[in-house]
Design a protein around this motif. Structure first.
Motif, PDB file in Angstrom:
ATOM      1  N   UNK A 137       0.804  -1.264  -0.003  1.00  0.00           N
ATOM      2  CA  UNK A 137       0.000   0.008   0.120  1.00  0.00           C
ATOM      3  C   UNK A 137       0.935   1.310   0.081  1.00  0.00           C
ATOM      4  N   UNK A 138      -0.039   2.349   0.325  1.00  0.00           N
ATOM      5  CA  UNK A 138       0.754   3.603   0.176  1.00  0.00           C
ATOM      6  C   UNK A 138       1.913   4.035   1.273  1.00  0.00           C
ATOM      7  N   UNK A 139       1.970   3.187   2.296  1.00  0.00           N
ATOM      8  CA  UNK A 139       2.943   3.158   3.298  1.00  0.00           C
ATOM      9  C   UNK A 139       4.449   3.190   2.523  1.00  0.00           C
ATOM     10  N   UNK A 140       4.559   2.341   1.753  1.00  0.00           N
ATOM     11  CA  UNK A 140       5.769   2.149   0.701  1.00  0.00           C
ATOM     12  C   UNK A 140       6.114   3.364   0.108  1.00  0.00           C
ATOM     13  N   UNK A 141       5.282   3.786  -0.532  1.00  0.00           N
ATOM     14  CA  UNK A 141       5.494   5.232  -1.503  1.00  0.00           C
ATOM     15  C   UNK A 141       5.716   6.344  -0.349  1.00  0.00           C
ATOM     16  N   UNK A 142       5.160   6.465   0.838  1.00  0.00           N
ATOM     17  CA  UNK A 142       5.468   7.577   1.688  1.00  0.00           C
ATOM     18  C   UNK A 142       7.039   7.326   2.237  1.00  0.00           C
ATOM     19  N   UNK A 143       7.484   5.981   2.462  1.00  0.00           N
ATOM     20  CA  UNK A 143       8.787   5.797   2.682  1.00  0.00           C
ATOM     21  C   UNK A 143       9.731   6.130   1.837  1.00  0.00           C
ATOM     22  N   UNK A 144       9.365   5.976   0.423  1.00  0.00           N
ATOM     23  CA  UNK A 144      10.325   6.243  -0.653  1.00  0.00           C
ATOM     24  C   UNK A 144      10.505   7.692  -0.657  1.00  0.00           C
ATOM     25  N   UNK A 145       9.431   8.406  -0.631  1.00  0.00           N
ATOM     26  CA  UNK A 145       9.648   9.921  -0.827  1.00  0.00           C
ATOM     27  C   UNK A 145      10.246  10.477   0.449  1.00  0.00           C
ATOM     28  N   UNK A 146      10.157   9.942   1.728  1.00  0.00           N
ATOM     29  CA  UNK A 146      10.790  10.391   2.948  1.00  0.00           C
ATOM     30  C   UNK A 146      12.253  10.014   2.765  1.00  0.00           C
ATOM     31  N   UNK A 147      12.729   8.812   2.221  1.00  0.00           N
ATOM     32  CA  UNK A 147      14.123   8.549   1.826  1.00  0.00           C
ATOM     33  C   UNK A 147      14.804   9.585   1.077  1.00  0.00           C
ATOM     34  N   UNK A 148      13.950  10.125   0.005  1.00  0.00           N
ATOM     35  CA  UNK A 148      14.533  10.832  -0.740  1.00  0.00           C
ATOM     36  C   UNK A 148      14.591  12.170  -0.276  1.00  0.00           C
ATOM     37  N   UNK A 149      13.693  12.582   0.750  1.00  0.00           N
ATOM     38  CA  UNK A 149      13.835  13.704   1.437  1.00  0.00           C
ATOM     39  C   UNK A 149      15.159  13.870   2.259  1.00  0.00           C
ATOM     40  N   UNK A 150      15.488  12.746   2.873  1.00  0.00           N
ATOM     41  CA  UNK A 150      16.704  12.621   3.741  1.00  0.00           C
ATOM     42  C   UNK A 150      17.723  12.806   2.878  1.00  0.00           C
ATOM     43  N   UNK A 151      17.927  12.171   1.776  1.00  0.00           N
ATOM     44  CA  UNK A 151      19.178  12.690   0.957  1.00  0.00           C
ATOM     45  C   UNK A 151      19.309  14.143   0.302  1.00  0.00           C
ATOM     46  N   UNK A 152      18.083  14.589   0.069  1.00  0.00           N
ATOM     47  CA  UNK A 152      18.155  15.910  -0.303  1.00  0.00           C
ATOM     48  C   UNK A 152      18.373  16.872   0.714  1.00  0.00           C
ATOM     49  N   UNK A 153      18.168  16.737   2.039  1.00  0.00           N
ATOM     50  CA  UNK A 153      18.509  17.485   3.209  1.00  0.00           C
ATOM     51  C   UNK A 153      19.924  17.332   3.343  1.00  0.00           C
ATOM     52  N   UNK A 154      20.330  16.183   3.262  1.00  0.00           N
ATOM     53  CA  UNK A 154      21.754  15.876   3.638  1.00  0.00           C
ATOM     54  C   UNK A 154      22.675  16.528   2.486  1.00  0.00           C
ATOM     55  N   UNK A 155      22.391  16.488   1.294  1.00  0.00           N
ATOM     56  CA  UNK A 155      22.954  17.167   0.106  1.00  0.00           C
ATOM     57  C   UNK A 155      23.018  18.636   0.132  1.00  0.00           C
ATOM     58  N   UNK A 156      21.807  19.136   0.613  1.00  0.00           N
ATOM     59  CA  UNK A 156      21.549  20.506   0.939  1.00  0.00           C
ATOM     60  C   UNK A 156      22.236  21.212   1.984  1.00  0.00           C
ATOM     61  N   UNK A 157      22.640  20.634   3.223  1.00  0.00           N
ATOM     62  CA  UNK A 157      23.475  20.691   4.259  1.00  0.00           C
ATOM     63  C   UNK A 157      24.874  20.741   3.832  1.00  0.00           C
ATOM     64  N   UNK A 158      25.443  20.022   3.040  1.00  0.00           N
ATOM     65  CA  UNK A 158      26.901  19.875   2.490  1.00  0.00           C
ATOM     66  C   UNK A 158      27.177  21.029   1.518  1.00  0.00           C
ATOM     67  N   UNK A 159      26.072  21.236   0.681  1.00  0.00           N
ATOM     68  CA  UNK A 159      26.233  22.270  -0.426  1.00  0.00           C
ATOM     69  C   UNK A 159      26.123  23.895   0.082  1.00  0.00           C
ATOM     70  N   UNK A 160      25.151  23.716   1.207  1.00  0.00           N
ATOM     71  CA  UNK A 160      24.991  25.392   1.723  1.00  0.00           C
ATOM     72  C   UNK A 160      26.042  25.498   2.700  1.00  0.00           C
TER      73      UNK A 160
END
Length: 118
Positions: A60-83
């Motif tokens: 169900x939708x829990x997997x899609x939410x987990x996928x989007x959350x994981x991408x959010x983690x990666x984006x936040x980590x990358x933005x911290x390093x770049x900023x």
């Protein structure tokens, strides 16, 4: 595949800490190297996460939410390093990283069926 995914997440968080430490010390070469290794680790995270996503599509939708959350983690980590590299404020991104990591851990270990709780 779950072990590879968890290991690569832990490695990415360690590499983020090392990158921040090297940036704070002013060691640009070391920070650049650890940042590039962290970006390579993202590929492991995406590969193992994609494989887990393919095996969880019946849940169900829990997997899609987990996928989007994981991408959010990666984006936040990358933005911290770049900023940080550009000398800009990173406080909001640290907050987003904390929220997204906690949410991803909760979804992965509690909500989805291969987690710690039955």
């Amino acid at each position: 595949m779950t072990h590879l995914h968890i290991t690569s997440w832990v490695l990415a968080l360690i590499l983020l800490a090392l990158t921040m430490m090297f940036m704070n010390k002013g060691s640009t070469k070391a920070s650049k190297i650890t940042h590039m290794i962290m970006r390579l680790d993202y590929l492991l995270i995406l590969y193992s996460g994609g494989d887990l996503f393919a095996s969880y599509t019946n849940y169900g939708p829990g997997v899609i939410i987990k996928l989007l959350t994981g991408l959010w983690v990666i984006a936040a980590m990358e933005m911290i390093a770049v900023k940080k590299k550009k000398g800009k404020a990173t406080g909001i991104w640290w907050g987003q990283l904390a929220v997204s990591v906690l949410l991803a851990i909760f979804l992965g270990f509690v909500v989805l069926p291969m987690g710690i709780l039955p």
